[in-house]
Design a protein around this motif. Structure first.
Motif, PDB file in Angstrom:
ATOM      1  N   PHE A 152       0.842  -1.201   0.000  1.00 30.29           N
ATOM      2  CA  PHE A 152       0.000   0.000   0.000  1.00 30.29           C
ATOM      3  C   PHE A 152       0.877   1.252   0.000  1.00 30.29           C
ATOM      4  O   PHE A 152       0.604   2.211  -0.737  1.00 30.29           O
ATOM      5  CB  PHE A 152      -0.914  -0.015   1.221  1.00 30.29           C
ATOM      6  N   ALA A 153       1.952   1.247   0.793  1.00 23.16           N
ATOM      7  CA  ALA A 153       2.875   2.385   0.830  1.00 23.16           C
ATOM      8  C   ALA A 153       3.559   2.572  -0.523  1.00 23.16           C
ATOM      9  O   ALA A 153       3.725   3.705  -1.000  1.00 23.16           O
ATOM     10  CB  ALA A 153       3.920   2.176   1.933  1.00 23.16           C
ATOM     11  N   LYS A 154       3.946   1.460  -1.183  1.00 21.81           N
ATOM     12  CA  LYS A 154       4.556   1.543  -2.511  1.00 21.81           C
ATOM     13  C   LYS A 154       3.572   2.112  -3.535  1.00 21.81           C
ATOM     14  O   LYS A 154       3.951   2.900  -4.414  1.00 21.81           O
ATOM     15  CB  LYS A 154       5.025   0.156  -2.959  1.00 21.81           C
ATOM     16  N   THR A 155       2.319   1.698  -3.432  1.00 22.40           N
ATOM     17  CA  THR A 155       1.293   2.196  -4.357  1.00 22.40           C
ATOM     18  C   THR A 155       1.105   3.699  -4.192  1.00 22.40           C
ATOM     19  O   THR A 155       1.030   4.443  -5.181  1.00 22.40           O
ATOM     20  CB  THR A 155      -0.045   1.469  -4.113  1.00 22.40           C
ATOM     21  N   LEU A 156       1.021   4.158  -2.941  1.00 27.88           N
ATOM     22  CA  LEU A 156       0.889   5.599  -2.685  1.00 27.88           C
ATOM     23  C   LEU A 156       2.099   6.360  -3.212  1.00 27.88           C
ATOM     24  O   LEU A 156       1.962   7.443  -3.804  1.00 27.88           O
ATOM     25  CB  LEU A 156       0.717   5.852  -1.184  1.00 27.88           C
ATOM     26  N   ALA A 157       3.290   5.799  -3.010  1.00 22.68           N
ATOM     27  CA  ALA A 157       4.512   6.452  -3.493  1.00 22.68           C
ATOM     28  C   ALA A 157       4.494   6.570  -5.018  1.00 22.68           C
ATOM     29  O   ALA A 157       4.882   7.605  -5.579  1.00 22.68           O
ATOM     30  CB  ALA A 157       5.742   5.672  -3.026  1.00 22.68           C
ATOM     31  N   LEU A 158       4.044   5.516  -5.691  1.00 27.49           N
ATOM     32  CA  LEU A 158       3.951   5.542  -7.150  1.00 27.49           C
ATOM     33  C   LEU A 158       3.034   6.667  -7.616  1.00 27.49           C
ATOM     34  O   LEU A 158       3.377   7.435  -8.527  1.00 27.49           O
ATOM     35  CB  LEU A 158       3.431   4.193  -7.656  1.00 27.49           C
ATOM     36  N   ILE A 159       1.869   6.793  -6.992  1.00 24.79           N
ATOM     37  CA  ILE A 159       0.906   7.830  -7.380  1.00 24.79           C
ATOM     38  C   ILE A 159       1.483   9.219  -7.131  1.00 24.79           C
ATOM     39  O   ILE A 159       1.416  10.112  -7.990  1.00 24.79           O
ATOM     40  CB  ILE A 159      -0.408   7.646  -6.605  1.00 24.79           C
ATOM     41  N   ILE A 160       2.070   9.411  -5.944  1.00 24.26           N
ATOM     42  CA  ILE A 160       2.583  10.732  -5.560  1.00 24.26           C
ATOM     43  C   ILE A 160       3.729  11.165  -6.469  1.00 24.26           C
ATOM     44  O   ILE A 160       3.856  12.346  -6.820  1.00 24.26           O
ATOM     45  CB  ILE A 160       3.037  10.704  -4.080  1.00 24.26           C
ATOM     46  N   VAL A 161       4.570  10.226  -6.896  1.00 25.17           N
ATOM     47  CA  VAL A 161       5.690  10.557  -7.781  1.00 25.17           C
ATOM     48  C   VAL A 161       5.229  10.760  -9.219  1.00 25.17           C
ATOM     49  O   VAL A 161       5.726  11.642  -9.932  1.00 25.17           O
ATOM     50  CB  VAL A 161       6.761   9.445  -7.718  1.00 25.17           C
ATOM     51  N   ALA A 162       4.264   9.968  -9.674  1.00 27.48           N
ATOM     52  CA  ALA A 162       3.836  10.015 -11.076  1.00 27.48           C
ATOM     53  C   ALA A 162       3.104  11.315 -11.422  1.00 27.48           C
ATOM     54  O   ALA A 162       3.213  11.810 -12.548  1.00 27.48           O
ATOM     55  CB  ALA A 162       2.936   8.820 -11.378  1.00 27.48           C
ATOM     56  N   ILE A 163       2.363  11.878 -10.472  1.00 29.69           N
ATOM     57  CA  ILE A 163       1.553  13.065 -10.764  1.00 29.69           C
ATOM     58  C   ILE A 163       2.406  14.255 -11.196  1.00 29.69           C
ATOM     59  O   ILE A 163       2.161  14.843 -12.259  1.00 29.69           O
ATOM     60  CB  ILE A 163       0.659  13.416  -9.559  1.00 29.69           C
ATOM     61  N   PRO A 164       3.436  14.669 -10.428  1.00 28.97           N
ATOM     62  CA  PRO A 164       4.244  15.803 -10.891  1.00 28.97           C
ATOM     63  C   PRO A 164       5.033  15.506 -12.163  1.00 28.97           C
ATOM     64  O   PRO A 164       5.254  16.402 -12.983  1.00 28.97           O
ATOM     65  CB  PRO A 164       5.179  16.078  -9.703  1.00 28.97           C
TER      66      PRO A 164
END
Length: 368
Positions: free
Chosen positions: A201-213
Motif C-alpha cells: 500500500f505504501a509503494k502504491t501511494l509512493a507511485l501515485i505521488i511521484v507520477a503526478i508531478p
C-alpha cells in the motif's frame, strides 16, 4: 429554457457559509449514492457525488475543489485499472489490430462528422462544435479550443455534459446487461476494512505521488491517469509491487472525480448555454447511439462480448468507463476496453486540431 435547466433564483446557496455548503454537499452525495446503489447501478460511488455536485453548482454553491485531490484521485484510478490488467493489453492490440483500429477510428470519424455538420449548419460559433464533439480528453479539448476560434464555455459544457451522459447511460446499460445475463446477479457487497499488505500500500501511494508531478512536467495528456496506469502495470509485471488500494481510498477517489465533473456546471454557464441546450443534447445522444451501433457491430463480427464492446466504444470519459467496467461482471474484458479508450485518446488529440485546420481552410477558401 433557463428556467427548465436551472432552479428558481430563490433556490440559491450563494449566501450559505462555506462549512454549511460542504456539509450539505457531503450529505446530498451520500443520499444520491444510496439512491443509485438501491437501483443496483454500477459506479454508484461515482454517480452519487456527481449528481450532488451538479445540483449544488446550478444552485450557485461556492464549493471549490482543489486540483490536488482530483489529481491524486486520477492516479488512484490509474492504479486501480493497472491492478486489474496485465500485459494482455498489448496482446489485445497486436492480436486484433484491424478490429482495434476500426473501433477506435470509427468513433473518431462519427464524432468529427457530427462536429463538422454542426459547424457547417452554423449552430455553434467558430469551431466550437468540432472541439465539443471530440470523444475524449475533455479537459485538454476545452483548454485547447480557445486557441482555435471556439467558445470555451460552450465547449466545456458540451464536453462535460457528454461525460455525464456517457457515465449514466453506460451504467444503465451495464446494469441491464447484468440483469439479463444473470437474473440472480447483484453487485457484490463492499468489505470496507479488508486485510491489507501495508508495505505494498505504501509503494502504491509512493507511485501515485511521484507520477503526478512527472506527468505534469512532461505535459502528458491525461497523464495523471495514464502514467500511474502504465508504470504500475510494468512494476507489477516485474514483481516490484503488488498494487494495493483499499475500498475507502477508491471511494474517496470516485467521490473526487464525481465532484470535479459536477462542480464545473455553474448556474452562469448553464444559463449561457441554455439557448443551445437541445442542439447539444441531441448531438450527444446521436453520438452515443452511433457509437453504440459500432459497439454492436464489433460484438456481432468478433469474439468480444456486447458489454465489453459497448464500453470500449463509449465516446469518452475513460476514467468513468474504467470505474464502471471494474464494477461489472468478471467476464468484462477490461484490457480491451482500456486499450481502445487509451489509443482513441491519443488519436483524438491528433485528429481534432487537424479537423479544425481543414474547417478554417474550407471557410477561407469559400470567402475567397
Amino acid at each position: 429554457m433557463v428556467k427548465f435547466l436551472c432552479p428558481p433564483s430563490r433556490w440559491t446557496l450563494k449566501n450559505w457559509p462555506v462549512l454549511w455548503q460542504w456539509t450539505g454537499l457531503i450529505l446530498v452525495s451520500v443520499f444520491f449514492t444510496l439512491l443509485w446503489n438501491s437501483l443496483h447501478m454500477p459506479a454508484a460511488l461515482l454517480l452519487g457525488p456527481m449528481s450532488a455536485a451538479i445540483l449544488f453548482s446550478v444552485m450557485n454553491g461556492h464549493v471549490h475543489l482543489s486540483q490536488k485531490p482530483f489529481s491524486f484521485a486520477q492516479g488512484v484510478i490509474g492504479c486501480m485499472v493497472a491492478h486489474n490488467l496485465s500485459f494482455k493489453i498489448l496482446g489485445e492490440i497486436i492480436k486484433d489490430w484491424p478490429i482495434f483500429l476500426g473501433g477506435v477510428f470509427s468513433v473518431i470519424i462519427i464524432s468529427n462528422l457530427i462536429g463538422w455538420l454542426l459547424t457547417r449548419l452554423k449552430l455553434f460559433p467558430g469551431t466550437t462544435a468540432l472541439w465539443g464533439a471530440a470523444p475524449g480528453a475533455a479537459t485538454v479539448m476545452t483548454l485547447m479550443s480557445e486557441s482555435y476560434d471556439a467558445d470555451i464555455r460552450l465547449v466545456a459544457f458540451m464536453q462535460y455534459f457528454r461525460v455525464i451522459c456517457v457515465a449514466v447511460i453506460a451504467s444503465f446499460i451495464s446494469q441491464i446487461w447484468m440483469a439479463s445475463s444473470n437474473s440472480g446477479y447483484q453487485l457484490p457487497s463492499i468489505v470496507w476494512f479488508p486485510p491489507m499488505d501495508w508495505a505494498n500500500f505504501a509503494k502504491t501511494l509512493a507511485l501515485i505521488i511521484v507520477a503526478i508531478p512527472i506527468s505534469r512536467l512532461l505535459h502528458i495528456p491525461n497523464g495523471r491517469l495514464l502514467l500511474p496506469l502504465f508504470t504500475g502495470l510494468i512494476l507489477q509485471y516485474l514483481g516490484y509491487i503488488h498494487l494495493t488500494l483499499p475500498p475507502l481510498l477508491l471511494a474517496f477517489s470516485y467521490t473526487m472525480l464525481g465532484w470535479n465533473i459536477g462542480l464545473r456546471f455553474s448556474r452562469a454557464v448553464v444559463s449561457y448555454v441554455a439557448h443551445s441546450f437541445f442542439q447539444v443534447f441531441a448531438a450527444i445522444i446521436v453520438l452515443i447511439l452511433l457509437c453504440g451501433c459500432m459497439g454492436a457491430l464489433l460484438a456481432h463480427f468478433t469474439h468480444i462480448d456486447p458489454l465489453t464492446a459497448y464500453l470500449a466504444t463509449s465516446p469518452g470519459g475513460s476514467d468513468s468507463i474504467a470505474i464502471i467496467a471494474a464494477s461489472s461482471p468478471d467476464k468484462i474484458d477490461m484490457a480491451f476496453i482500456m486499450a481502445m479508450q487509451t489509443v482513441r485518446l491519443i488519436a483524438v488529440l491528433l485528429s481534432v486540431p487537424f479537423m479544425t485546420f481543414l474547417s478554417h481552410y474550407h471557410t477561407q477558401k469559400s470567402k475567397a
